[in-house]
Write a protein that holds these residues in place. Sequence first.
Motif, PDB file in Angstrom:
ATOM      1  N   GLY A  34       0.940  -1.435   0.511  1.00 10.87           N
ATOM      2  CA  GLY A  34       0.113  -0.121  -0.413  1.00 10.87           C
ATOM      3  C   GLY A  34       0.717   1.349  -0.300  1.00 10.87           C
ATOM      4  N   LEU A  35       1.559   1.163   1.215  1.00 13.85           N
ATOM      5  CA  LEU A  35       2.387   2.255   0.591  1.00 13.85           C
ATOM      6  C   LEU A  35       3.637   2.605  -0.403  1.00 13.85           C
ATOM      7  CD1 LEU A  35       3.966   1.711   4.551  1.00 13.85           C
ATOM      8  CD2 LEU A  35       2.419   3.896   4.027  1.00 13.85           C
ATOM      9  N   LEU A  36       4.399   1.135  -0.905  1.00 15.39           N
ATOM     10  CA  LEU A  36       4.696   1.294  -2.162  1.00 15.39           C
ATOM     11  C   LEU A  36       3.406   2.113  -3.361  1.00 15.39           C
ATOM     12  CD1 LEU A  36       7.438  -1.433  -1.468  1.00 15.39           C
ATOM     13  CD2 LEU A  36       7.760   0.871  -1.197  1.00 15.39           C
ATOM     14  N   GLN A  37       2.135   1.499  -3.817  1.00 17.62           N
ATOM     15  CA  GLN A  37       1.767   1.433  -4.880  1.00 17.62           C
ATOM     16  C   GLN A  37       2.249   0.659  -5.812  1.00 17.62           C
ATOM     17  OE1 GLN A  37      -0.335   4.935  -5.031  1.00 17.62           O
ATOM     18  NE2 GLN A  37      -0.729   5.149  -3.200  1.00 17.62           N
ATOM     19  N   ASP A  38       2.784  -0.193  -5.554  1.00 16.91           N
ATOM     20  CA  ASP A  38       3.624  -1.612  -6.512  1.00 16.91           C
ATOM     21  C   ASP A  38       3.086  -2.357  -7.007  1.00 16.91           C
ATOM     22  OD1 ASP A  38       3.245  -2.758  -4.677  1.00 16.91           O
ATOM     23  OD2 ASP A  38       5.606  -3.592  -4.299  1.00 16.91           O
ATOM     24  N   THR A  39       2.093  -2.839  -6.705  1.00 18.68           N
ATOM     25  CA  THR A  39       1.112  -3.419  -6.939  1.00 18.68           C
ATOM     26  C   THR A  39      -0.341  -3.759  -6.699  1.00 18.68           C
ATOM     27  OG1 THR A  39       1.073  -5.496  -7.547  1.00 18.68           O
ATOM     28  CG2 THR A  39       1.324  -5.822  -5.428  1.00 18.68           C
ATOM     29  N   ASP A  40      -0.978  -4.457  -7.694  1.00 13.65           N
ATOM     30  CA  ASP A  40      -2.448  -4.070  -7.285  1.00 13.65           C
ATOM     31  C   ASP A  40      -3.064  -5.882  -7.353  1.00 13.65           C
ATOM     32  OD1 ASP A  40      -2.517  -5.282  -9.908  1.00 13.65           O
ATOM     33  OD2 ASP A  40      -4.519  -3.757 -10.311  1.00 13.65           O
ATOM     34  N   ASN A  41      -1.920  -6.817  -7.210  1.00 15.44           N
ATOM     35  CA  ASN A  41      -1.979  -7.920  -6.671  1.00 15.44           C
ATOM     36  C   ASN A  41      -0.522  -8.682  -6.822  1.00 15.44           C
ATOM     37  OD1 ASN A  41      -1.892 -11.413  -7.436  1.00 15.44           O
ATOM     38  ND2 ASN A  41      -4.110 -10.958  -8.915  1.00 15.44           N
ATOM     39  N   GLN A  42       0.025  -8.656  -5.606  1.00 14.63           N
ATOM     40  CA  GLN A  42       1.119  -9.481  -4.710  1.00 14.63           C
ATOM     41  C   GLN A  42       1.558 -11.116  -5.804  1.00 14.63           C
ATOM     42  OE1 GLN A  42       1.252  -9.300  -0.932  1.00 14.63           O
ATOM     43  NE2 GLN A  42      -0.137 -11.303  -0.357  1.00 14.63           N
ATOM     44  N   LEU A  43       0.308 -11.714  -5.944  1.00 11.64           N
ATOM     45  CA  LEU A  43       0.888 -13.010  -6.792  1.00 11.64           C
ATOM     46  C   LEU A  43       1.299 -12.811  -8.286  1.00 11.64           C
ATOM     47  CD1 LEU A  43      -1.425 -15.305  -4.326  1.00 11.64           C
ATOM     48  CD2 LEU A  43       1.046 -14.458  -3.977  1.00 11.64           C
ATOM     49  N   ARG A  44       0.769 -11.825  -9.090  1.00 10.09           N
ATOM     50  CA  ARG A  44       1.463 -11.393 -10.419  1.00 10.09           C
ATOM     51  C   ARG A  44       2.486 -11.594 -10.391  1.00 10.09           C
ATOM     52  NH1 ARG A  44      -1.026  -5.927 -11.535  1.00 10.09           N
ATOM     53  NH2 ARG A  44      -2.971  -7.467 -11.805  1.00 10.09           N
ATOM     54  N   ARG A  45       3.332 -12.043 -11.441  1.00  8.95           N
ATOM     55  CA  ARG A  45       4.443 -12.939 -11.670  1.00  8.95           C
ATOM     56  C   ARG A  45       4.963 -11.146 -13.269  1.00  8.95           C
ATOM     57  NH1 ARG A  45       2.987 -18.262 -11.137  1.00  8.95           N
ATOM     58  NH2 ARG A  45       3.418 -19.200  -9.689  1.00  8.95           N
ATOM     59  N   PRO A  46       5.880 -11.056 -12.762  1.00 10.32           N
ATOM     60  CA  PRO A  46       6.937 -11.145 -12.234  1.00 10.32           C
ATOM     61  C   PRO A  46       6.643 -10.686 -10.327  1.00 10.32           C
ATOM     62  CG  PRO A  46       7.685 -10.196 -13.097  1.00 10.32           C
ATOM     63  CD  PRO A  46       6.467  -9.842 -13.728  1.00 10.32           C
ATOM     64  N   HIS A  47       7.577 -11.385  -8.993  1.00  6.65           N
ATOM     65  CA  HIS A  47       6.741 -10.391  -7.931  1.00  6.65           C
ATOM     66  C   HIS A  47       7.429  -9.146  -7.583  1.00  6.65           C
ATOM     67  CE1 HIS A  47       4.733 -14.465  -7.391  1.00  6.65           C
ATOM     68  NE2 HIS A  47       5.860 -15.364  -7.533  1.00  6.65           N
ATOM     69  N   ARG A  48       6.738  -8.263  -6.615  1.00  7.24           N
ATOM     70  CA  ARG A  48       7.774  -7.375  -6.724  1.00  7.24           C
ATOM     71  C   ARG A  48       7.113  -6.823  -5.155  1.00  7.24           C
ATOM     72  NH1 ARG A  48       9.095  -4.993 -11.968  1.00  7.24           N
ATOM     73  NH2 ARG A  48       7.922  -5.475 -13.263  1.00  7.24           N
ATOM     74  N   LEU A  49       8.485  -6.211  -4.904  1.00  8.05           N
ATOM     75  CA  LEU A  49       8.600  -5.433  -3.651  1.00  8.05           C
ATOM     76  C   LEU A  49       9.314  -3.872  -4.367  1.00  8.05           C
ATOM     77  CD1 LEU A  49       7.946  -4.818  -0.989  1.00  8.05           C
ATOM     78  CD2 LEU A  49      10.264  -6.015  -1.016  1.00  8.05           C
ATOM     79  N   GLY A  50       8.421  -2.444  -4.981  1.00  8.53           N
ATOM     80  CA  GLY A  50       8.622  -1.830  -5.225  1.00  8.53           C
ATOM     81  C   GLY A  50       9.452  -1.813  -6.135  1.00  8.53           C
ATOM     82  N   LYS A  51      10.262  -1.483  -6.720  1.00 11.21           N
ATOM     83  CA  LYS A  51      10.531  -1.502  -7.748  1.00 11.21           C
ATOM     84  C   LYS A  51      11.856  -2.924  -8.257  1.00 11.21           C
ATOM     85  CE  LYS A  51      11.485   3.026  -8.169  1.00 11.21           C
ATOM     86  NZ  LYS A  51      11.278   4.557  -9.088  1.00 11.21           N
ATOM     87  N   ARG A  52      11.851  -3.271  -7.507  1.00 13.70           N
ATOM     88  CA  ARG A  52      12.635  -4.773  -7.370  1.00 13.70           C
ATOM     89  C   ARG A  52      11.585  -5.790  -7.876  1.00 13.70           C
ATOM     90  NH1 ARG A  52      17.068  -3.842  -2.025  1.00 13.70           N
ATOM     91  NH2 ARG A  52      17.417  -1.836  -2.853  1.00 13.70           N
TER      92      ARG A  52
END
Length: 149
Positions: free
Chosen positions: A95-113
């Motif tokens: 939520g803070l990073l707003q990096d995805t709307d589906n954490q299980l979508r590949r490739p898995h992201r955390l921020g820009k990583r």
Amino acid sequence: MSLAEKICLSAAFLFFMTGLLTGIWKYRHMARSEDASSPTYVDIAHRSSLLYSFAALLLAAFSAHSVFAGWVNVVAAVSALTFFAFAIGTYIVHGLLQDTDNQLRRPHRLGKRLLPPWMTGVFMMLLILGEVGGSLVLGMGAMLGIWQG
């Protein structure tokens, strides 16, 4: 009151407060958004925190009636509650990073990583074992306690 009950009630309080505070965060996004919406994981963090707070209360009730040894109940409670907390924490981070709307979508992201492909799968397996296993132990202990007593 047993140690397992105290741990569960403490977690319920922390999760509930997290739910209330993430509700403020969600509202702020909604108030500023053209379509009155919040980012997906801000919404998920809010809802899951509230739901996990009540799940923790249920585990406290199971702990109170469990026939298993106190240490077994503590290990089971800590196992489930730790993974509840990890799940909420993950939602807050997304939520803070707003990096995805589906954490299980590949490739898995955390921020820009990008995360290693195995990492999410291993975490999900551990989460399933911890949450379901801990809840099952406390629930079975309680069922034995109320139906045999």
